[in-house]
Design a protein around this motif. Structure first.
Motif, short mmCIF file in Angstrom:
data_model
loop_
_atom_site.label_atom_id
_atom_site.label_comp_id
_atom_site.label_asym_id
_atom_site.label_seq_id
_atom_site.Cartn_x
_atom_site.Cartn_y
_atom_site.Cartn_z
N ALA A 43 14.68 9.17 5.58
CA ALA A 43 13.60 10.03 6.10
C ALA A 43 12.25 9.60 5.53
O ALA A 43 11.23 9.58 6.23
N ALA A 44 12.23 9.25 4.25
CA ALA A 44 10.98 8.79 3.62
C ALA A 44 10.52 7.48 4.25
O ALA A 44 9.34 7.28 4.52
N LEU A 45 11.47 6.58 4.49
CA LEU A 45 11.12 5.29 5.11
C LEU A 45 10.61 5.49 6.53
O LEU A 45 9.68 4.82 6.96
N ASP A 46 11.24 6.40 7.28
CA ASP A 46 10.77 6.71 8.64
C ASP A 46 9.35 7.23 8.61
O ASP A 46 8.51 6.83 9.41
N ALA A 47 9.07 8.14 7.67
CA ALA A 47 7.72 8.71 7.55
C ALA A 47 6.72 7.64 7.14
O ALA A 47 5.59 7.62 7.62
N ALA A 48 7.12 6.74 6.26
CA ALA A 48 6.24 5.68 5.80
C ALA A 48 5.90 4.71 6.92
O ALA A 48 4.79 4.17 6.97
N ALA A 49 6.85 4.48 7.80
CA ALA A 49 6.65 3.51 8.88
C ALA A 49 5.80 4.07 10.01
O ALA A 49 5.25 3.30 10.79
N SER A 50 5.68 5.39 10.08
CA SER A 50 4.91 5.97 11.19
C SER A 50 3.48 6.23 10.86
O SER A 50 3.01 6.08 9.78
N LYS A 58 0.82 -1.21 0.00
CA LYS A 58 0.00 0.00 0.00
C LYS A 58 0.85 1.26 0.00
O LYS A 58 0.41 2.31 -0.46
N THR A 59 2.04 1.17 0.55
CA THR A 59 2.94 2.32 0.63
C THR A 59 4.21 2.00 -0.13
O THR A 59 4.77 0.93 0.01
N VAL A 60 4.64 2.96 -0.96
CA VAL A 60 5.83 2.78 -1.79
C VAL A 60 6.67 4.05 -1.73
O VAL A 60 6.13 5.16 -1.77
N VAL A 61 7.98 3.88 -1.62
CA VAL A 61 8.92 4.99 -1.72
C VAL A 61 9.54 4.92 -3.11
O VAL A 61 10.01 3.86 -3.53
#
Length: 116
Positions: free
Chosen positions: A109-116, A44-47
């Motif tokens: 930073a993108a991965l951190d935002a995606a995980a939260s 559902k979420t992709v960087v």
């Protein structure tokens, strides 16, 4: 025309699509197909890391806009990694898309935002 390479890695549940080269009308269908395959597999979420993209045209932008809509409809997010002061960032600024996407300068930073 510069070739486009696509590399997909995964950090936990979040796939990262790293692009390198030019995201133009010629290469956009490949990116679209890869994004659709990720979403069809349940992601559902992709960087999407565009740090190594030298050029993006309207077709490339269209693929990202369509993917963003698709992930939002599924309750996810499409996060982009773009270098500031790059040609890609200027394209996003000129088209008014800079404020539409969640954009980060670093993949972590993108991965951190995606995980939260």
């Amino acid at each position: 025309m510069a070739e486009l390479t696509i590399q997909i890695t995964s950090t936990g549940e979040i796939p990262v699509m790293g692009l390198s080269g030019e995201l133009d009308a010629y290469h956009a269908p490949r990116v679209k197909a890869e994004l659709e395959e990720l979403l069809a597999s349940g992601k559902k979420t992709v960087v999407v890391n565009l740090k190594r993209v030298a050029y993006i045209d309207s077709t490339g932008l269209g693929v990202l806009v369509a993917a963003r809509k698709q992930v939002l409809d599924a309750g996810g997010a499409l996060l982009l990694v773009i270098l500031s002061e790059s040609a890609v960032q200027r394209t996003f600024t000129i088209t008014g898309l800079l404020g539409v996407f969640s954009i980060f300068e670093e993949e972590a930073a993108a991965l951190d935002a995606a995980a939260s």
